[in-house]
Design a protein around this motif. Structure first.
Motif, PDB file in Angstrom:
ATOM      1  N   GLY A 123       0.810  -1.218   0.000  1.00  0.00           N
ATOM      2  CA  GLY A 123       0.000   0.000   0.000  1.00  0.00           C
ATOM      3  C   GLY A 123       0.841   1.264   0.000  1.00  0.00           C
ATOM      4  N   HIS A 124       0.291   2.325   0.618  1.00  0.00           N
ATOM      5  CA  HIS A 124       0.989   3.612   0.585  1.00  0.00           C
ATOM      6  C   HIS A 124       0.888   4.328   1.927  1.00  0.00           C
ATOM      7  CE1 HIS A 124      -3.213   4.293  -0.601  1.00  0.00           C
ATOM      8  NE2 HIS A 124      -3.115   5.460   0.003  1.00  0.00           N
ATOM      9  N   ASP A 125       0.922   3.567   3.035  1.00  0.00           N
ATOM     10  CA  ASP A 125       0.797   4.163   4.357  1.00  0.00           C
ATOM     11  C   ASP A 125       2.161   4.182   5.046  1.00  0.00           C
ATOM     12  OD1 ASP A 125       0.057   5.128   6.775  1.00  0.00           O
ATOM     13  OD2 ASP A 125      -1.565   3.704   7.136  1.00  0.00           O
ATOM     14  N   ASP A 126       2.897   5.268   4.876  1.00  0.00           N
ATOM     15  CA  ASP A 126       4.225   5.384   5.493  1.00  0.00           C
ATOM     16  C   ASP A 126       4.157   5.461   7.011  1.00  0.00           C
ATOM     17  OD1 ASP A 126       5.335   5.401   2.959  1.00  0.00           O
ATOM     18  OD2 ASP A 126       5.323   7.587   2.806  1.00  0.00           O
ATOM     19  N   ALA A 127       2.989   5.808   7.542  1.00  0.00           N
ATOM     20  CA  ALA A 127       2.845   5.920   8.999  1.00  0.00           C
ATOM     21  C   ALA A 127       2.983   4.572   9.683  1.00  0.00           C
ATOM     22  CB  ALA A 127       1.506   6.562   9.347  1.00  0.00           C
ATOM     23  N   ILE A 128       2.828   3.474   8.944  1.00  0.00           N
ATOM     24  CA  ILE A 128       3.003   2.145   9.549  1.00  0.00           C
ATOM     25  C   ILE A 128       4.444   1.965  10.003  1.00  0.00           C
ATOM     26  CG2 ILE A 128       2.879  -0.338   9.153  1.00  0.00           C
ATOM     27  CD1 ILE A 128       0.654   0.213   7.128  1.00  0.00           C
ATOM     28  N   ASP A 129       5.395   2.362   9.164  1.00  0.00           N
ATOM     29  CA  ASP A 129       6.809   2.243   9.534  1.00  0.00           C
ATOM     30  C   ASP A 129       7.107   3.043  10.800  1.00  0.00           C
ATOM     31  OD1 ASP A 129       7.326   0.634   7.352  1.00  0.00           O
ATOM     32  OD2 ASP A 129       7.892   2.318   6.070  1.00  0.00           O
ATOM     33  N   GLU A 130       6.521   4.229  10.895  1.00  0.00           N
ATOM     34  CA  GLU A 130       6.742   5.061  12.080  1.00  0.00           C
ATOM     35  C   GLU A 130       6.187   4.378  13.330  1.00  0.00           C
ATOM     36  OE1 GLU A 130       4.895   8.787  11.266  1.00  0.00           O
ATOM     37  OE2 GLU A 130       5.978   9.075   9.364  1.00  0.00           O
ATOM     38  N   ALA A 131       5.008   3.776  13.216  1.00  0.00           N
ATOM     39  CA  ALA A 131       4.410   3.103  14.367  1.00  0.00           C
ATOM     40  C   ALA A 131       5.227   1.886  14.787  1.00  0.00           C
ATOM     41  CB  ALA A 131       2.971   2.695  14.037  1.00  0.00           C
ATOM     42  N   VAL A 132       5.691   1.118  13.807  1.00  0.00           N
ATOM     43  CA  VAL A 132       6.487  -0.070  14.110  1.00  0.00           C
ATOM     44  C   VAL A 132       7.804   0.321  14.776  1.00  0.00           C
ATOM     45  CG1 VAL A 132       7.759  -1.994  13.079  1.00  0.00           C
ATOM     46  CG2 VAL A 132       5.430  -1.486  12.324  1.00  0.00           C
ATOM     47  N   ALA A 133       8.380   1.446  14.348  1.00  0.00           N
ATOM     48  CA  ALA A 133       9.655   1.900  14.923  1.00  0.00           C
ATOM     49  C   ALA A 133       9.522   2.277  16.393  1.00  0.00           C
ATOM     50  CB  ALA A 133      10.186   3.087  14.125  1.00  0.00           C
TER      51      ALA A 133
END
Length: 380
Positions: free
Chosen positions: A243-253
């Motif tokens: 997809g295109h949700d870059d906020a997932i990477d931020e949450a996982v970090a």
């Protein structure tokens, strides 16, 4: 009752066989079991031709030009080549299963509009894609002879937002294939867990495209709060397209080092029962869905489901799922409560299996056929 000649345009089906792929596959397979009432034609991507020949024996399957594998060319062909094909085949109805349709088809057109979230959740879509889809929906509402929607909630949203004509909209719920989605045995659960690199602490399952509407970042944060202080915290598995949700990477970090997130991408289709059925909870805290196929598939596999009461989700889940809000704290509290209540999870599992049986592709095919007969002026 005379039969109806229908051309289904399957060229929009993506290679990953996501939601629209499952819809078209399930529908065509069920239509193949409908005797006498339909003469079916299917036009598709060249790579899908053999698949549809096997799925829909008796249908005439036509491979579209190779160029339609590219979206701009497909959209151009939809306006020119598709109407010409419908004319050559002398069909009574052309069905477009994914929002858009030809402006001048030369025969009645029916269109499936899957949801109205391109209008209600604009911030969750890429600007250009959102603008295109809103235009396509408005055009289809204006041009199509009849509109098919997968839920009453979607119908009501289109009426509320766009003043759509209720008299030309029909609800056809999606189905779930019991041969593909079923309660897995222990060996199947263990095989999938091992393939995902999971231990014996259990996991929370998400399945879907990683796009903002699915609310995955808040799921990640809510899960972390729910399990961080547990002695053997269950993992979170985020399966599906990037997809295109870059906020997932931020949450996982942000998550503590002792917690485990697994991001396997697309799973093999044959692994889905073991994946969903092996989860402690299948979590789907979406901002809104037109139907919610992943929660029906999870229920069919015996997974206790946690979702939101947004748009169609309570219409589909009923009393067979647990509900939360889209907010992190609520997801954390409601997920923790489910993890602490094995008896409730077992009850939801049983209720979900029964609920999922109500959604069949045979019923969906019958509803589509009734719509096509209306469009063709052949309704009884």
């Amino acid at each position: 009752m005379s039969g109806v000649r229908v051309l289904v345009d399957a060229t929009s089906v993506p290679a990953d066989r996501g939601g629209v792929g499952r819809y078209v596959d399930g529908l065509l397979a069920a239509l193949a079991d409908t005797p006498d009432d339909i003469e079916l034609f299917v036009v598709c991507q060249r790579t899908d031709a053999e698949r549809y020949v096997a799925l829909a024996p008796g249908a005439e399957v036509i491979a579209a030009p190779a160029a339609v594998a590219h979206r701009p060319a497909r959209l151009a062909w939809e306006q020119t080549g598709l109407p010409l094909l419908a004319q050559q085949l002398d069909v009574d109805v052309l069905h477009s299963p994914f929002y858009s349709c030809p402006l001048r088809a030369g025969c009645p057109v029916t269109v499936t509009i899957h949801d109205a979230t391109f209008f209600t959740e604009r911030e969750h879509y890429d600007r250009h894609r959102g603008a295109f889809m809103r235009s396509a929906i408005k055009t289809s509402l204006r041009r199509a002879s009849r509109i098919i929607v997968p839920s009453k909630a979607t119908r009501d949203e289109l009426i509320r937002l766009l003043d759509a004509d209720a008299a030309k909209m029909d609800v056809a719920y999606h189905g779930v294939d019991p041969e593909s989605f079923y309660i897995p045995d222990d060996a199947e659960r263990a095989r999938v867990a091992a393939r995902l690199g999971l231990g014996d602490t259990g996991y929370i399952a998400f399945l879907g495209v990683m796009e903002p509407r699915k609310n995955v970042p808040n799921l990640v944060r809510g899960w972390a709060r729910a399990v961080a202080d547990r002695p053997n915290p269950p993992a979170l598995v985020l399966a599906g397209g990037s997809g295109h949700d870059d906020a997932i990477d931020e949450a996982v970090a942000e998550i503590p080092a002792h917690l485990k997130v697994v991001r396997p991408g697309y799973l093999r289709f044959t692994d889905l029962p073991g994946y969903l059925g092996g989860a402690l909870v299948a979590a789907y805290p979406s901002h809104g869905e037109g139907f919610g196929l992943p929660i029906v598939e999870a229920m069919a596999c015996g997974a206790p489901v946690l979702t939101t009461p947004r748009l169609s989700l309570p219409e589909v889940g009923g009393d067979a799922v647990a509900y939360t809000s889209e907010e992190v704290d609520d997801i954390a509290d409601d997920l923790a409560a489910l993890l602490d209540d094995e008896q409730r999870r077992a009850k939801l599992s049983l209720l979900g299996v029964e609920r999922a049986r109500e959604f069949t592709w045979a019923n969906s095919a019958a509803a589509h056929l009734a719509t096509w007969r209306k469009a063709a002026g052949k309704a009884s």
